[in-house]
Write an enzyme that holds these catalytic residues in place. Structure first.
Site, PDB file in Angstrom:
ATOM      1  N   GLY A   1      -8.827   1.150  20.581  1.00 24.36           N
ATOM      2  CA  GLY A   1      -8.089   2.121  19.772  1.00 24.36           C
ATOM      3  C   GLY A   1      -6.781   2.553  20.416  1.00 24.36           C
ATOM      4  O   GLY A   1      -5.931   3.161  19.767  1.00 24.36           O
TER       5      GLY A   1
ATOM      6  N   ILE B   1     -16.068  11.462   4.240  1.00 25.53           N
ATOM      7  CA  ILE B   1     -16.667  10.413   3.417  1.00 25.53           C
ATOM      8  C   ILE B   1     -16.878   9.142   4.231  1.00 25.53           C
ATOM      9  O   ILE B   1     -17.917   8.495   4.142  1.00 25.53           O
ATOM     10  CB  ILE B   1     -15.747  10.100   2.211  1.00 25.53           C
ATOM     11  CG1 ILE B   1     -15.592  11.336   1.332  1.00 25.53           C
ATOM     12  CG2 ILE B   1     -16.296   8.939   1.411  1.00 25.53           C
ATOM     13  CD1 ILE B   1     -14.550  11.151   0.246  1.00 25.53           C
ATOM     14  N   GLY B   2     -15.893   8.800   5.045  1.00 23.99           N
ATOM     15  CA  GLY B   2     -15.997   7.578   5.843  1.00 23.99           C
ATOM     16  C   GLY B   2     -17.141   7.664   6.842  1.00 23.99           C
ATOM     17  O   GLY B   2     -17.935   6.729   6.983  1.00 23.99           O
TER      18      GLY B   2
ATOM     19  N   HIS C   1       0.839  -1.196   0.000  1.00 24.11           N
ATOM     20  CA  HIS C   1       0.000   0.000   0.000  1.00 24.11           C
ATOM     21  C   HIS C   1       0.879   1.252   0.000  1.00 24.11           C
ATOM     22  O   HIS C   1       0.441   2.326   0.378  1.00 24.11           O
ATOM     23  CB  HIS C   1      -0.904   0.037   1.230  1.00 24.11           C
ATOM     24  CG  HIS C   1      -1.585  -1.257   1.537  1.00 24.11           C
ATOM     25  ND1 HIS C   1      -1.095  -2.157   2.454  1.00 24.11           N
ATOM     26  CD2 HIS C   1      -2.697  -1.821   1.022  1.00 24.11           C
ATOM     27  CE1 HIS C   1      -1.908  -3.223   2.502  1.00 24.11           C
ATOM     28  NE2 HIS C   1      -2.877  -3.047   1.648  1.00 24.11           N
TER      29      HIS C   1
ATOM     30  N   THR D   1     -10.201   3.107  10.820  1.00 23.38           N
ATOM     31  CA  THR D   1     -10.233   2.995  12.269  1.00 23.38           C
ATOM     32  C   THR D   1     -11.463   3.672  12.847  1.00 23.38           C
ATOM     33  O   THR D   1     -12.119   3.145  13.738  1.00 23.38           O
ATOM     34  CB  THR D   1      -8.956   3.635  12.860  1.00 23.38           C
ATOM     35  OG1 THR D   1      -7.834   3.009  12.259  1.00 23.38           O
ATOM     36  CG2 THR D   1      -8.897   3.421  14.354  1.00 23.38           C
TER      37      THR D   1
END
Lengths: 579, 579
Positions: free
Chosen positions: B484, B401-402, B217, B442
């Site tokens: 997290g 957007i997420g 990536h 995440t």
């Protein structure tokens, strides 16, 4: 472009070696390509496929139980030579004959046809099926002119299954031909590929556009249109294919489907497209049987894809669904351990075998032929750049490089043969085969054919008489014209070869010595080559694409004239010394 | 770039649908990914793999006899959500438990770990092996931090073989872990890939150069050097791998090898490279067993390749050579017809099942939760562009957007659940799962986890008391921080979530009504989000890459504050109406 490369000239060979190393349990290297690791069973027809390199898994990746028995592997995007095909066929054949199956391209047709002639002459029964699935490459009325693309797989699978069933050569050929008749493909290209060792793409497609029907080597298609959505693309491909449903497929509602990626269009996209095609086929009343989605015939990193449909009948469906186990194509349950016993790899795969001549005189003639071929190699080496420049005016500029590859390989093979004591005929045949193997392209095939034909005429018995040499040259001239289908005025080497052969025959029949006759004939050839600049208008056969080069000598004729002139000098020296 | 596309947002789903359509005999669609078409046999451990889409055949292409029992399929280059993993594991598991195996990336680790917790909580035994073969991604001393690349195949094959032998979960896990310990890979990149629907490559490599060790990536590697010849490249890769021969592999002279293409480096080149590697391994005294040359873990049309070596022992060699039959990986003889009976595809694969609540009051509370989630969706829709702008200052600009994808999916799932009469707890759990599934990243995982945790705390029994809601928010806060691993001052949503949860708890324990307490706590959250601009310097924890954004509020904290403020308005209206 290619990222992994040692030497562009040896790319195809190096890659083939690595392929065989990675699949030793399935394939063995033979001269000209690969054959299955196991021997073909007695009574089983051998299916021999092949074509240029750069299309993996076509063709070597499809050798194994259920598909092909051998694959002739040409250079990058170049047909294998006739001798490569013959050699692979010999290695693969048992007693039931050979089916040659390949995509319909001019170079392949030329070389495979020559191979078929030779195999038959050797007593090996041989038939041919050319794959012609690309509907965009010629109209329906000229179906036999169409190119072969991913439909190869359908035809190879049908032939491989029929062979595995023990069908005779006629029946294997018939089923493969029927598979081809009922198979249609359509492709689109989004961008071209860049060949190993070159910096520029072989062809391009404007950004944001797609070329419908463009061939995998950049051959022209139907039209260039804006890129469509996946659904739009699925509709376009499906509509065009279904419009060409073959007449023989009346009522057939079951089809095999291939979604083939050319290189840079990846699996995720191919699956997405297939998902969009399924409802369209269902709507057309068709049932898809065992779809294939992946890479089956590629073109390096070209961005493009194709859709193939085969309209199945009962027998074709059996073939389409049957098990297979090759390096790149595996389906169903195949008991690998139960296949034929392994054959030792051909250790002379990339070498040439020569037999000693029967007499000292014959061996001396063989040595003389070696000198002549060395002279050709030297003059071509010297003039290669100039030949390239001449060729670039109307062609793709590779004539010099191709001639150089061929002449060098021929000289090497001739040296090995002569060192082993071979006579003139054998030296010529082996030199010709090496030339055709390494040069690639049409001129390589024709030069190889010419030398081989001369060698067969001259034989190994003793030193040939001048009239025998002239007859051999004439036989070579006939073979070249029969195979290449060129006439005087087409701007090919025939423009120089024909007057050379005629003059040599005339002078030797008058009783001249070989050296003198050859040298004079070479002068005639040179004049003819120089004159090719004026031939076309004179003969009124000018073609539009040749206009640009009307004032330029043809590089093929020029290289021929250079070669025979160089040989003349060697013969002069020989005559002076020997007579 | 992608050439076949309908809608970038649905690319991964559309592609997965086409994949399943093309391989119906081998795989079935289940919520979150695919499972084998046949049920896992009783007593057999289920191997569940997964990761982002865009790496075909990783991961779904490796589901079938001999390898995996199921694959969780995330969005493009994004981890599957914990719920996707759980759903696939449930569909694949028999009674012998589940091994989760996947490449070691932060997002995957977060979601698969959550999934493991949940599966264990449900009574399904579960273990994990993370693949860490990429030697360039961390030094030897930090092996557990390394990424997983093509070595996935080795680990998956070991796990699949062990499961097929009937090993128990502990033994399957142990063999997979040993395979990972003895597997090393190194990759090079020549150019990046362009994701579906985007115009620019995700990352680039300078022309004529190669990035040694760059991740698939675009993660940084070791160094960028001039492109080498094939022999030079073979030497570089082999030397570096052999220098990391694992200590446990003393005396082991037998190795498995994978030459993996990332996308645009084609088979011909991979074979050529393999051919150059063979003599180097022989020189090192190593014997190559069953080499694999092809595409096993890709990255769309990225130009790159990797070399993997596994140092075999007797058991690993048995696993490496064992038969397998999946859509993309087939080896040896597998009798497909003998595999387990087919399971009907999960027709609700992409839907959400909801149960009716036990009382009218509970159903009314479920409807109220739907309103709250609708309010979140509306405010996020309105502010998505602004959130994107905020995120672009220090991040990749996709926060808006997420969040939008997640909130929309959550609202849809909540509406379906509430329409079916579900209580508050179920509506929250299903909304959270939908959020995590669709949002990716995440923040998607954390929002999904927060809603699911709240739902589990609140339950479906009746309308929750204010203190119950505050406890649920606190539980969600704990889960988000535990998963997290963020603290106040790290510039994440935690900066707003923690003060919100504390204030809500304080106010409800003082006896305030839910609407009033929530609205005041939301004001606290907003102040904290605005204040994130000043938090870092105050806490002395500034990190270099954050300097640019020191003066900017964190988008995650801001979107959280916006969401809870919007919910407060809904609760106000509810309180006014109901009380």
């Amino acid at each position: 472009m290619s990222y992994v490369l040692n030497d562009a000239a040896s790319f195809a060979d190096d890659s083939a070696d690595g392929f065989v190393a990675a699949h030793r349990n399935l394939v063995r290297r033979v001269r000209g390509g690969v054959a299955r690791a196991g021997a073909t069973a007695p009574g089983q027809v051998a299916v021999v496929i092949g074509g240029g390199s750069g299309h993996y898994p076509a063709f070597a990746g499809l050798v194994g139980p259920g598909i092909a028995h051998g694959a002739a592997m040409g250079n990058v995007f170049a047909s294998p030579s006739a001798q490569q095909v013959v050699s692979v066929a010999r290695a693969a054949a048992s007693d039931a004959g050979v089916l040659l199956a390949y995509g319909n391209y001019a170079g392949d047709a030329l070389n495979f046809d020559q191979a078929q002639d030779q195999l038959r002459a050797e007593g090996i029964p041989c038939q041919t099926v050319r794959v012609t699935d690309d509907i965009c490459s010629a109209p329906p009325a000229e179906q036999e002119k169409r190119r072969g693309i991913a439909g190869d797989l359908v035809v190879f699978r049908a032939a491989g299954w029929a062979a595995e069933q023990g069908f005779d050569l006629e029946s294997v050929t018939a089923l493969a031909a029927r598979a081809n008749e009922r198979t249609r493909s359509i492709g689109v290209a989004f961008s071209g590929c860049t060949l190993p060792g070159t910096a520029e793409p072989l062809f391009t497609v404007p950004p944001g556009m797609m070329a419908v029907g463009m061939g995998i080597h950049g051959e022209p298609g139907i039209e260039t249109v804006s890129m469509a959505t996946a659904s739009g693309l699925a509709g376009l491909l499906t509509d065009r294919l279904l419009a060409e449903r073959p007449e023989t497929a009346d009522g057939a509602g079951r089809i095999g489907v291939i979604v083939n990626g050319l290189g840079s269009v990846k699996s995720e996209e191919l699956f997405l497209l297939y998902g969009a095609i399924v409802p369209l086929m269902e709507k057309a009343g068709l049932t898809i049987v065992d779809p294939e989605v992946g890479e089956y015939a590629t073109s390096f990193e070209m961005a493009g894809l194709s859709l193939t449909v085969v309209w199945l009948d009962d027998e074709l469906e059996q073939a389409w669904r049957s098990p297979a186990y090759t390096p790149a194509y595996r389906k169903g349950a195949v008991d690998i351990s139960a296949t034929a016993p392994a054959v030792a790899p051909d250790e002379t795969a990339s070498e040439v075998a020569a037999m000693a001549a029967s007499s000292e005189e014959a061996a001396a003639a063989g040595a003389q032929v070696l000198k002549a071929i060395d002279a050709i190699k030297n003059v071509i080496d010297r003039e290669a750049d100039e030949l390239g420049r001449l060729d670039a005016i109307a062609g793709d500029g590779d004539h010099g490089i191709g001639m150089q590859r061929g002449a060098r390989a021929a000289a090497q093979a001739a040296a090995a043969a002569s060192a082993a004591g071979a006579g003139a005929g054998t030296v010529l045949v082996l030199a010709g085969d090496a030339w055709a193997d390494k040069a690639g392209g049409t001129s390589g095939a024709l030069w190889g054919l010419a030398l081989r034909t001369m060698g067969q005429q001259i034989g190994d018995d003793d030193a040939p008489a001048p009239a025998t040499v002239a007859q051999a040259v004439t036989a070579a001239r006939e073979a070249v014209q029969r195979t290449g289908k060129a006439e005087i005025g087409d701007k090919t080497l025939v423009d120089a070869l024909v007057p050379f052969a005629e003059r040599l025959t005339a002078l030797t029949s008058e009783g001249r010595g070989l050296a003198q006759a050859w040298t004079e004939a070479a002068q005639t050839a040179t004049a003819a080559a120089a004159g090719t600049a004026d031939l076309l208008p004179r003969l009124g056969r000018a073609r539009p694409h040749m206009e640009k080069s009307l004032g330029t000598p043809d590089p093929g004729a020029v290289s021929f004239a250079l070669a025979v002139t160089a040989v003349g000098a060697v013969l002069d020296a020989y005559d002076l010394k020997e007579n």
